[in-house]
Design an enzyme around this catalytic site. Structure first.
Site, PDB file in Angstrom:
ATOM      1  N   TYR A 297       0.888  -1.187  -0.040  1.00 10.54           N
ATOM      2  CA  TYR A 297       0.093  -0.044  -0.130  1.00 10.54           C
ATOM      3  C   TYR A 297       0.868   1.253   0.066  1.00 10.54           C
ATOM      4  CZ  TYR A 297      -4.060  -2.362   0.358  1.00 10.54           C
ATOM      5  OH  TYR A 297      -5.485  -3.183   0.064  1.00 10.54           O
TER       6      TYR A 297
ATOM      7  N   GLU B  94      -5.667 -30.661 -14.087  1.00 11.04           N
ATOM      8  CA  GLU B  94      -6.895 -30.642 -13.449  1.00 11.04           C
ATOM      9  C   GLU B  94      -6.639 -31.292 -12.109  1.00 11.04           C
ATOM     10  OE1 GLU B  94     -10.186 -34.361 -13.208  1.00 11.04           O
ATOM     11  OE2 GLU B  94      -8.902 -34.431 -14.949  1.00 11.04           O
TER      12      GLU B  94
ATOM     13  N   ASP C 280      -7.794 -35.448 -17.259  1.00  8.77           N
ATOM     14  CA  ASP C 280      -8.110 -36.900 -17.324  1.00  8.77           C
ATOM     15  C   ASP C 280      -8.732 -37.327 -18.621  1.00  8.77           C
ATOM     16  OD1 ASP C 280      -6.557 -37.425 -15.064  1.00  8.77           O
ATOM     17  OD2 ASP C 280      -8.252 -37.796 -13.973  1.00  8.77           O
TER      18      ASP C 280
END
Length: 215
Positions: free
Chosen positions: A58, A78, A130
Site C-alpha cells: 500500500y 486438473e 483426465d
C-alpha cells in the site's frame, strides 16, 4: 531468473559513472520494484520498525499491480496431485511456464485469475485433464464456462485454452499398460452423451466431439 543475468554494467564513462543496460523492458519494472522494496526495508531498519508485505504494497500500490512474467505459456492441470508433482520437480523453472490448478472443477476465483493472466500476458494456454467425461467437463468449464453460471460466461470463459490431453489415442501412442485404465461406468457414458449435445461443442469445436466418441 537471477537479477545479475538480466543486467549489464559498463564503466566506460569518465568520473566513475556507469551505464546500466537491461535486456527487456519488463526488467526495468522488476528492478524498480526491487529498489523500492530495498529502500522501504532500509527505512524500517533505521527506524527500528516492523512492516508487513501488505504495508509495503500500500506504499506503492500502482507499482505492484502490474502483472509481469517471463513465462512462455500457461499450463492448467486438473488435479492438485499433478500440480504438486510438477512443483516438486521444479517444472516451471525448467520450462518457463505458469502452472495453475482448480483442484478439480475450478471455482470462480481460479477462473477469474486465469482470465486475468491471459488478458494481461497474452500467453498460449494449455489444459491437461483426465481422459474421461469429468476431465473433459472440467476442460470445457475453463474454455466455455459452467452451465450453472451461463449468465456470467463472458467474464469467466477462456476461449484461448487449448486441449493438451490426455486423449484416447495416447494409450497406443505411448504404449500405456492396461492396468492404467478404468472402464467407463453407465453414469460416465450418460454424462458423455449429455455433453455431446451442448451447443458450443457443435458450433465452436466439433472436432472435440469426435474425440469423445473415440473414448
Amino acid at each position: 531468473m537471477p537479477l545479475h543475468i538480466l543486467i549489464y554494467c559498463s564503466s566506460v564513462l569518465p568520473n566513475g559513472k556507469e551505464i546500466l543496460t537491461l535486456q527487456r523492458e519488463n526488467h526495468v519494472h522488476r528492478l524498480d520494484v526491487l529498489l523500492r522494496v530495498l529502500l522501504i526495508v532500509q527505512q524500517l531498519l533505521q527506524e527500528n520498525r516492523h512492516g508487513s508485505k501488505r504495508d509495503i504494497y500500500y506504499m506503492h500500490p500502482s507499482v505492484f499491480s502490474d502483472i509481469i512474467s517471463v513465462a512462455d505459456y500457461i499450463l492448467v492441470v486438473e488435479k492438485e496431485s499433478v500440480f504438486e508433482r510438477l512443483a516438486n520437480d521444479q517444472f516451471c523453472n525448467a520450462n518457463r511456464c505458469i502452472v495453475i490448478t482448480g483442484r478439480g472443477y475450478p471455482d470462480i476465483p481460479t477462473r477469474r485469475f486465469l482470465r486475468l493472466l491471459i488478458e494481461k500476458l497474452c500467453l498460449p494456454t494449455y489444459c491437461l485433464v483426465d481422459c474421461d467425461p469429468y476431465g473433459f467437463d472440467i476442460l470445457t468449464t475453463y474454455r466455455f464456462g459452467s452451465m450453472q453460471m451461463a449468465y456470467d460466461a463472458k467474464q469467466l470463459r477462456c476461449p484461448e485454452v487449448c486441449w493438451l490431453g490426455v486423449f484416447p489415442s495416447d494409450s497406443e501412442k505411448y504404449c500405456l499398460p492396461q492396468q492404467c485404465f478404468l472402464p467407463l461406468t453407465a453414469e460416465d457414458k450418460k454424462k458423455a452423451e449429455a455433453m455431446l449435445n451442448r451447443c458450443y461443442l457443435q458450433r465452436e469445436v466439433p472436432r472435440w466431439r469426435h474425440t469423445i466418441f473415440e473414448a
